[in-house]
Write a protein that holds these residues in place. Sequence first.
Motif, PDB file in Angstrom:
ATOM      1  N   VAL A 193       0.838  -1.202   0.000  1.00 35.85           N
ATOM      2  CA  VAL A 193       0.000   0.000   0.000  1.00 35.85           C
ATOM      3  C   VAL A 193       0.878   1.258   0.000  1.00 35.85           C
ATOM      4  O   VAL A 193       0.612   2.225  -0.725  1.00 35.85           O
ATOM      5  N   ALA A 194       1.940   1.235   0.812  1.00 34.69           N
ATOM      6  CA  ALA A 194       2.848   2.386   0.887  1.00 34.69           C
ATOM      7  C   ALA A 194       3.546   2.627  -0.449  1.00 34.69           C
ATOM      8  O   ALA A 194       3.664   3.771  -0.903  1.00 34.69           O
ATOM      9  N   LEU A 195       3.999   1.554  -1.093  1.00 35.84           N
ATOM     10  CA  LEU A 195       4.665   1.691  -2.385  1.00 35.84           C
ATOM     11  C   LEU A 195       3.710   2.269  -3.432  1.00 35.84           C
ATOM     12  O   LEU A 195       4.080   3.152  -4.217  1.00 35.84           O
ATOM     13  N   GLU A 196       2.485   1.767  -3.438  1.00 37.18           N
ATOM     14  CA  GLU A 196       1.497   2.271  -4.402  1.00 37.18           C
ATOM     15  C   GLU A 196       1.223   3.751  -4.181  1.00 37.18           C
ATOM     16  O   GLU A 196       1.086   4.519  -5.140  1.00 37.18           O
ATOM     17  N   ALA A 249      16.527  -0.992   7.176  1.00 39.17           N
ATOM     18  CA  ALA A 249      17.789  -0.280   7.394  1.00 39.17           C
ATOM     19  C   ALA A 249      18.755  -1.089   8.253  1.00 39.17           C
ATOM     20  O   ALA A 249      19.973  -0.964   8.123  1.00 39.17           O
ATOM     21  N   ASP A 250      18.223  -1.944   9.160  1.00 42.60           N
ATOM     22  CA  ASP A 250      19.089  -2.715  10.050  1.00 42.60           C
ATOM     23  C   ASP A 250      19.398  -4.105   9.495  1.00 42.60           C
ATOM     24  O   ASP A 250      19.813  -4.998  10.226  1.00 42.60           O
ATOM     25  N   PHE A 286      12.589   4.552   3.180  1.00 39.91           N
ATOM     26  CA  PHE A 286      13.275   5.262   2.120  1.00 39.91           C
ATOM     27  C   PHE A 286      12.608   6.604   1.839  1.00 39.91           C
ATOM     28  O   PHE A 286      11.457   6.830   2.175  1.00 39.91           O
ATOM     29  N   ASP A 287      13.372   7.465   1.232  1.00 44.76           N
ATOM     30  CA  ASP A 287      12.879   8.782   0.847  1.00 44.76           C
ATOM     31  C   ASP A 287      11.926   8.609  -0.334  1.00 44.76           C
ATOM     32  O   ASP A 287      12.346   8.118  -1.393  1.00 44.76           O
ATOM     33  N   PRO A 288      10.662   8.988  -0.200  1.00 48.31           N
ATOM     34  CA  PRO A 288       9.701   8.810  -1.302  1.00 48.31           C
ATOM     35  C   PRO A 288      10.155   9.473  -2.596  1.00 48.31           C
ATOM     36  O   PRO A 288       9.967   8.914  -3.686  1.00 48.31           O
ATOM     37  N   TRP A 289      10.753  10.668  -2.495  1.00 51.55           N
ATOM     38  CA  TRP A 289      11.194  11.370  -3.695  1.00 51.55           C
ATOM     39  C   TRP A 289      12.291  10.587  -4.416  1.00 51.55           C
ATOM     40  O   TRP A 289      12.275  10.477  -5.654  1.00 51.55           O
TER      41      TRP A 289
END
Length: 205
Positions: A18-21, A87-88, A110-113
């Motif tokens: 969902v976040a990726l979309e 990240a870990d 991660f940075d969305p941009w």
Amino acid sequence: MAEKANILLVDDREENLVALEAILSSLDQNMIRARSGEEALRALLTNEFAVILLDIVMPGMDGFEIARAIKRRRKTREVPIIFLTAADADPDYAFRGYAAGAVDYISKPFDPWVLRTKVSVFVELYRKNQQLREQSELLRTQFAAAPSEELAAELQRRVAAVEEQLGTLAPFAAQDEEAAKVVATLEQRVEELRTAVDTLRPKAS
């Protein structure tokens, strides 16, 4: 209007998909989900993808196994893979990811941009590749008989348009080594197509 490209999102967790979309929604492309390695490989049998976003830690086949399976198939080995992981995660993951055939490796969160920019570059590269394939096919079919001045001029116009659009990717290529390699390959193909068109154009008598 350009046809939308397919982007494959591979993650076993619904909230991550969902976040990726949401992050990639502004690119206005077709996003196809896969919750496992098996689903991802099935999707690759029936669809052509511009880029794959692949989580590493998943039950069953992990991201490394999926990537190796993708790279073993002739039809899919050229599809760029961007690995996503926590990240870990084990520091060795980055090395293993590149060894498995990934073009990039991004840690969560991660940075969305940054993610959108990287994905958009590969979408544009995919489109340019598609354009070159279409121009090459036109070259083969239209010049099966003696070439005409009109057809040659139209092909030259189309090649020039691809060259111009390819130039817009230069800033991205300067920031990403893998993108730079793909751009260089595309530039070589455009040059070959340009040479073929120039050769086939009827000479003035």
